[in-house]
Scaffold this motif. Sequence first.
Motif, PDB file in Angstrom:
ATOM      1  N   GLY A 193       7.480   3.810  -5.111  1.00 20.17           N
ATOM      2  CA  GLY A 193       6.871   2.630  -4.433  1.00 20.17           C
ATOM      3  C   GLY A 193       7.970   1.917  -3.985  1.00 20.17           C
ATOM      4  O   GLY A 193       7.547   0.706  -3.667  1.00 20.17           O
ATOM      5  N   SER A 194       8.966   2.389  -3.740  1.00 21.16           N
ATOM      6  CA  SER A 194      10.364   1.468  -3.192  1.00 21.16           C
ATOM      7  C   SER A 194      10.536   1.598  -1.616  1.00 21.16           C
ATOM      8  O   SER A 194      11.990   1.804  -1.340  1.00 21.16           O
ATOM      9  N   ASP A 234       4.471   2.461  -0.387  1.00 19.53           N
ATOM     10  CA  ASP A 234       4.850   1.002  -0.320  1.00 19.53           C
ATOM     11  C   ASP A 234       5.749   0.519   0.941  1.00 19.53           C
ATOM     12  O   ASP A 234       6.773  -0.497   0.657  1.00 19.53           O
ATOM     13  N   ASP A 265       4.170   0.299  -7.817  1.00 13.71           N
ATOM     14  CA  ASP A 265       5.279  -0.299  -8.332  1.00 13.71           C
ATOM     15  C   ASP A 265       6.417  -0.102  -7.668  1.00 13.71           C
ATOM     16  O   ASP A 265       6.611   1.196  -7.114  1.00 13.71           O
ATOM     17  N   HIS A 266       7.358  -1.085  -7.361  1.00  7.18           N
ATOM     18  CA  HIS A 266       8.400  -0.895  -6.397  1.00  7.18           C
ATOM     19  C   HIS A 266       9.849  -0.432  -6.977  1.00  7.18           C
ATOM     20  O   HIS A 266      10.568  -1.141  -7.020  1.00  7.18           O
ATOM     21  N   ASN A 267       9.613   0.663  -7.212  1.00  3.04           N
ATOM     22  CA  ASN A 267      10.784   1.581  -7.764  1.00  3.04           C
ATOM     23  C   ASN A 267      10.762   2.964  -7.871  1.00  3.04           C
ATOM     24  O   ASN A 267       9.540   3.418  -7.425  1.00  3.04           O
ATOM     25  N   LYS A 294      15.733   1.192  -3.632  1.00  5.20           N
ATOM     26  CA  LYS A 294      15.038   1.712  -2.345  1.00  5.20           C
ATOM     27  C   LYS A 294      15.174   3.193  -2.210  1.00  5.20           C
ATOM     28  O   LYS A 294      16.399   3.455  -2.701  1.00  5.20           O
ATOM     29  N   TYR A 306       2.231  -4.963   4.598  1.00  4.85           N
ATOM     30  CA  TYR A 306       1.889  -5.931   3.939  1.00  4.85           C
ATOM     31  C   TYR A 306       1.854  -7.241   4.676  1.00  4.85           C
ATOM     32  O   TYR A 306       2.403  -7.304   6.034  1.00  4.85           O
ATOM     33  N   LYS A 318      10.614  -2.482  -0.811  1.00  4.79           N
ATOM     34  CA  LYS A 318      10.771  -3.595  -1.457  1.00  4.79           C
ATOM     35  C   LYS A 318      11.174  -2.929  -2.989  1.00  4.79           C
ATOM     36  O   LYS A 318      10.974  -1.811  -3.269  1.00  4.79           O
ATOM     37  N   THR A 319      11.985  -3.689  -3.920  1.00  3.75           N
ATOM     38  CA  THR A 319      12.380  -3.355  -5.080  1.00  3.75           C
ATOM     39  C   THR A 319      11.940  -4.283  -6.279  1.00  3.75           C
ATOM     40  O   THR A 319      11.897  -5.251  -5.847  1.00  3.75           O
TER      41      THR A 319
END
Length: 408
Positions: free
Chosen positions: A334-335, A66, A317-319, A355, A103, A338-339
């Motif tokens: 997925g960070s 991501d 998922d952003h982590n 991140k 994005y 973004k988180t």
Amino acid sequence: MPVPLSSLLLYSFIVAALLLMGWLLRRFYQERQYRRRPYVAPAHNNWALQPVPAEPPAHRVALLGDPGAVATDGTDPILNLLAGWQQETGPAGTVIILGDNVYPTGLPAPEHPGRAAAEARFGALLEALGQFPGQVVLLSGNHDWNKGRPDGWEYLRRQEAYVREQLPKAHYLPLDGHPGPVTLQLADNLLLIVLNTQWWVQRGPRPAADPKAPFRELRRLLEENRHQRVVVAGHHPLYSNALHGGKFTAKQHVFPLTTVYKQAYVPLPIIGSLLPLYRKVVGAAEDMAHPRYRKMRRRLLRVLHDFPGVIYAAGHDHNLQYFQYKGGHYLVSGSGSKTAFVQKGGRAAFVHEHKGFFSLDVYAQGETWLRTLEPGQEEVFRLQLQPALPATPVVVPQSDEVKQAPQA
């Protein structure tokens, strides 16, 4: 004198509202204690005391998901961290981008008003990857398919063609939006298998294939490669303590619109709890609870649970999350730009709302170490992944050949 029904309903509503508010306040207090702090399960509290091998790894794999909203002015912390990793690793390494490369909706057509911004972001990522002397692999995610809209395949093919033009050495897998699986031999006794998990949840046109055939092919590949360390990569997680796994913050129950737009602080108490409940039980197309995602996940886990030691890596998922379950290793990395909130505990051995990305360090003797890399942080978690390879592994010649499974 009997109490009127309307009064009973009102009292019941007030009691339910007070109980809900009490639960939310308790959740909010608990979240404040651990949010944005690394969580390590008690079984791995001694991780920092475990000695790592003295010799350098035979091969390293960066798992970065991501990255679609990276800064384009040279200050992006993840791209700078990746540059340092690439310089340290040299040619004996592979960078795997786990999807959601641009994005918010992938790479639009040249005449689209959002094309310039998308191209700038994607260009910054490809430029950073172009500096790396090792192998580069890119997967696609739901955002690359125009957030799963019916014209998503067109967006995917446009992005793949752009990568071929701008970074010809990279592998964009699987080809042309097929589900896979495809294989890529990264090094001796280290095999990558790529699945296009978006294929199973995508609406509209997509390459024709039997939805069950990829899982049969995956089982065959895993059976034939028991002698190797195998990494299976897909965009969608199979375990997650975050949004797509149905985990929400107390704030999102009161301000549910912040789930979509972070600044949308419109208070909708009680009513707002319906959105988390819906996404946990029914799910949007990108959530584990959604029927298409749930079916894909169930079939995939049915295969992976039969092959202990396999590493499954995803973004979405952003982590950063790591699960060790039924002998397998399940990563969420997925960070990349973004988180977002991730809940501690459950089956998770490690989670962090920060991140960063995971690195797999594979040694000549078969040991594989998972390392957590984050900008501006000391190492917050590492672990030797078990089981290791047999003492006398079968050596497979290194090759850049990508093997595409036959499509039905």
